[in-house]
Motif scaffolding. Structure first.
Motif, PDB file in Angstrom:
ATOM      1  N   LEU A  23       0.696  -1.204  -0.005  1.00 65.53           N
ATOM      2  CA  LEU A  23      -0.037  -0.023  -0.016  1.00 65.53           C
ATOM      3  C   LEU A  23       0.984   0.976   0.019  1.00 65.53           C
ATOM      4  N   PRO A  24       0.280   2.237  -0.754  1.00 63.77           N
ATOM      5  CA  PRO A  24       1.094   3.645  -0.860  1.00 63.77           C
ATOM      6  C   PRO A  24       1.072   4.105   0.640  1.00 63.77           C
ATOM      7  N   SER A  25       2.235   4.902   0.979  1.00 63.19           N
ATOM      8  CA  SER A  25       2.296   5.557   2.136  1.00 63.19           C
ATOM      9  C   SER A  25       0.909   6.565   2.720  1.00 63.19           C
TER      10      SER A  25
ATOM     11  N   LEU B 103       4.041  11.542  12.363  1.00 66.30           N
ATOM     12  CA  LEU B 103       3.582  10.402  11.512  1.00 66.30           C
ATOM     13  C   LEU B 103       3.930  10.856   9.963  1.00 66.30           C
ATOM     14  N   GLU B 104       3.958  12.088   9.542  1.00 68.12           N
ATOM     15  CA  GLU B 104       4.417  12.500   8.338  1.00 68.12           C
ATOM     16  C   GLU B 104       5.734  12.377   7.941  1.00 68.12           C
ATOM     17  N   SER B 105       6.355  12.169   9.086  1.00 68.34           N
ATOM     18  CA  SER B 105       7.961  12.159   8.603  1.00 68.34           C
ATOM     19  C   SER B 105       8.223  10.640   8.440  1.00 68.34           C
ATOM     20  N   LEU B 106       7.371   9.741   8.467  1.00 68.08           N
ATOM     21  CA  LEU B 106       7.625   8.110   8.511  1.00 68.08           C
ATOM     22  C   LEU B 106       7.550   7.638   7.098  1.00 68.08           C
ATOM     23  N   THR B 107       8.608   7.056   6.615  1.00 68.24           N
ATOM     24  CA  THR B 107       8.340   6.257   5.340  1.00 68.24           C
ATOM     25  C   THR B 107       7.378   5.376   5.145  1.00 68.24           C
ATOM     26  N   GLN B 108       7.161   4.920   3.802  1.00 67.96           N
ATOM     27  CA  GLN B 108       6.366   3.787   3.656  1.00 67.96           C
ATOM     28  C   GLN B 108       6.603   2.432   4.260  1.00 67.96           C
ATOM     29  N   THR B 109       7.772   2.284   3.985  1.00 65.23           N
ATOM     30  CA  THR B 109       8.481   0.861   4.725  1.00 65.23           C
ATOM     31  C   THR B 109       8.402   0.977   6.078  1.00 65.23           C
ATOM     32  N   GLU B 110       8.608   2.042   6.893  1.00 71.16           N
ATOM     33  CA  GLU B 110       8.333   2.129   8.358  1.00 71.16           C
ATOM     34  C   GLU B 110       6.725   1.929   8.810  1.00 71.16           C
ATOM     35  N   LEU B 111       6.042   2.565   8.262  1.00 69.27           N
ATOM     36  CA  LEU B 111       4.574   2.386   8.473  1.00 69.27           C
ATOM     37  C   LEU B 111       4.018   1.198   8.149  1.00 69.27           C
ATOM     38  N   ALA B 112       4.524   0.650   6.747  1.00 67.08           N
ATOM     39  CA  ALA B 112       3.942  -0.793   6.603  1.00 67.08           C
ATOM     40  C   ALA B 112       4.471  -1.885   7.610  1.00 67.08           C
ATOM     41  N   SER B 113       5.637  -1.798   7.853  1.00 69.01           N
ATOM     42  CA  SER B 113       6.243  -2.834   8.944  1.00 69.01           C
ATOM     43  C   SER B 113       5.382  -2.674  10.213  1.00 69.01           C
ATOM     44  N   ARG B 114       5.276  -1.661  10.568  1.00 67.01           N
ATOM     45  CA  ARG B 114       4.785  -1.531  12.047  1.00 67.01           C
ATOM     46  C   ARG B 114       3.082  -2.025  12.074  1.00 67.01           C
ATOM     47  N   LEU B 115       2.479  -1.314  11.124  1.00 64.09           N
ATOM     48  CA  LEU B 115       1.140  -1.885  10.912  1.00 64.09           C
ATOM     49  C   LEU B 115       0.976  -3.332  10.890  1.00 64.09           C
TER      50      LEU B 115
END
Length: 288
Positions: free
Chosen positions: A158-160, A191-203
């Motif tokens: 999924l996109p950031s 939240l805006e500072s996090l990358t797609q990979t950071e967010l996707a992995s945490r979720l």
């Protein structure tokens, strides 16, 4: 010019960033993965308080704990993980971080996902304990409470922007007081500072099927910190945490929303300090 929240422009935050360096520590074979930590307080303290953020948080969301408690002689480490995609990866990485920092044991303060991972890390390391105590803030014991359980395996695609919208839905839009509004703005900025990979992995970790076995965590002091006003977690989830730890100390805040460590930092810091003092007195009594 990008938007800057009031908290990130405050004297306290600016003092924090200018006086405490952000350290990047690589403990994995993948050199692109680095833990980000702020470490403050007496380095002679070998069992510090380590703060673990929620999905949307970075290490600096705990700047009020780092600044406030370090001034009381407490060593505080705010830790932000690199992308890990499952609980075992995360816990193995955290163990390596503690080994790198030469910390045999730590006290853990975890918020939301950070609180869930703190419980799992305690459980996974029970045969060779690395956790001296737990303080669990607005957290949960079972990921099945989240609506995205069935699609967690697809988050990496999924996109950031989509991932950020999923998280933004948990930020209250109700009328709140100034300190809570400032904490929400600051968290949106992080939240805006996090990358797609950071967010996707945490979720992915947050929503993949997993649960805590509370009976394996009975040998350490646990404090459950909760707010009485509205937060992202429903009352049933809170009740499950209470039932899981019937002998836990309760640290209730009348208000504070999703991010009381920012919006009610004085109260949170007092509860953390009392928790650490009680453990110290208990251990001293046992040794005597």
């Amino acid at each position: 010019m990008s938007y800057m929240s009031e908290l990130s422009q405050s004297n306290e935050y600016l003092s924090f960033r200018s006086s405490i360096p952000l350290r990047k520590i690589i403990v994995d074979s993948d050199s692109s993965k680095a833990w980000k930590i702020f470490d403050s307080g007496p380095k002679s303290v070998s069992c510090p308080l380590v703060c673990l953020p929620p999905v949307s948080g970075t290490a600096d969301i705990f700047f009020k704990q780092v600044m406030g408690l370090a001034s009381r002689g407490v060593r505080v480490i705010a830790a932000e993980p690199p992308p890990y995609w499952n609980m075992k990866e995360w816990c193995d990485g955290f163990k390596r971080l503690l080994d790198y920092l030469e910390l045999h044991k730590v006290h853990l303060f975890g918020a939301s996902l950070g609180g869930f991972i703190a419980q799992k890390f305690t459980e996974i390391t029970k045969n060779c304990p690395r956790v001296a105590s737990l303080v669990l803030c607005n957290t949960f014991t079972d990921t099945s409470v989240f609506e995205y359980n069935d699609s967690a395996a697809l988050f990496w695609l999924l996109p950031s922007l989509v991932l950020k919208r999923m998280l933004m839905g948990n930020f209250t839009t109700d009328k709140v007081d100034r300190r809570m509004a400032e904490s929400i703005d600051f968290m949106v900025e992080r939240l805006e500072s996090l990358t797609q990979t950071e967010l996707a992995s945490r979720l992915t970790i947050n929503c993949s099927p997993c649960y805590v076995q509370p009976h394996l965590l009975t040998n350490i002091p646990i404090t459950v910190m909760d707010v009485w006003d509205e937060s992202a977690l429903c009352s049933r989830v809170r009740e499950d945490v209470y039932k899981s730890y019937p002998h836990a100390k309760l640290a209730h805040l009348k208000s504070g929303g999703n991010f009381p460590y920012l919006s009610r930092s004085d109260e949170v810091n007092l509860h953390l300090l009392v928790s650490l003092i009680c453990i110290y007195v208990l251990n001293t009594h046992i040794l005597v």
